[in-house]
Design an enzyme around this catalytic site. Structure first.
Site, PDB file in Angstrom:
ATOM      1  CG  HIS A 105      -0.204   0.080   2.528  1.00  0.00           C
ATOM      2  ND1 HIS A 105       0.306   1.255   3.045  1.00  0.00           N
ATOM      3  CD2 HIS A 105       0.123  -0.887   3.416  1.00  0.00           C
ATOM      4  CE1 HIS A 105       0.896   1.022   4.191  1.00  0.00           C
ATOM      5  NE2 HIS A 105       0.807  -0.284   4.437  1.00  0.00           N
ATOM      6  CD  GLU A 119       0.626  -4.817   8.978  1.00  0.00           C
ATOM      7  OE1 GLU A 119       1.190  -5.915   8.745  1.00  0.00           O
ATOM      8  OE2 GLU A 119       1.124  -3.715   8.719  1.00  0.00           O
TER       9      GLU A 119
END
Length: 199
Positions: A10, A84
């Site tokens: 990201h 994550e």
């Protein structure tokens, strides 16, 4: 058959490197991060891939949206396999605070033995990601997919393919809005590029 996998980290949120974002809600891209994501999308528009998957975190969703828009609005499929690491109570802490904690130092010094306060280990991360990837390798036809995820998740994939120990994963960089490319097959995997960034 084989799966060509584009691993996209990201783009940067406003304080990347200042605190551990983890799975905190509403960590979104800032102005520079949105610009990074747009450049990443433009770069990925030159690649052929059939599906786009992303972690559920807002910063990965926004990055994936930029990639999808550059491809004419292709759909984004969200999967928790790319999420994550679950850092539990560490999430939201500044790194200077974390560095004073013994369990955090243990986690970074020897991840093969460490676990987060939520109980997730790097081996857990590798297992959930490769459980997601395995069906693509088993398909009768070659596949090409793009995955938008997080630095340590991408490190876990790369490290496994290269046969690296979990304790060695911090020895290479995965930058915001970077591209790492690999080919996976029943015979194993091959790293094609790592940490390609757009200017």
């Amino acid at each position: 058959m084989t799966a060509t996998v584009f691993l996209l980290r990201h783009a940067a949120h406003d304080n990347v490197g200042g605190f551990l974002a983890g799975r905190m809600p509403d960590i979104r891209l800032g102005v520079e991060g949105l610009a990074q994501a747009k450049r990443l999308g433009e770069r990925m528009a030159r690649e052929r891939f059939d599906a786009l998957y992303a972690s559920p975190q807002p910063r990965t969703q926004e990055t994936a949206r930029a990639v999808a828009d550059a491809r004419g609005g292709m759909p984004i499929e969200t999967t928790e396999a790319l999420d994550e690491i679950d850092f539990g109570s560490w999430a939201g802490s500044r790194f200077d605070e974390l560095n004073s904690q013994e369990d955090w130092r243990q986690w970074n010094a020897q991840r093969s033995l460490g676990a987060t306060p939520a109980g997730e280990t790097m081996l857990d991360v590798q297992q959930r990601v490769f459980a997601f990837l395995r069906p693509f390798i088993a398909q009768p036809n070659d596949s090409r997919i793009a995955l938008v995820s997080h630095a340590d998740v991408i490190r876990a994939i790369v490290g496994h393919v290269l046969g690296m120990s979990i304790d060695s994963l911090q020895r290479f960089e995965i930058s915001p809005a970077s591209i790492t490319t690999m080919v996976l097959g029943p015979w194993g995997g091959k790293l094609i590029t790592i940490n390609e960034t757009t200017p």
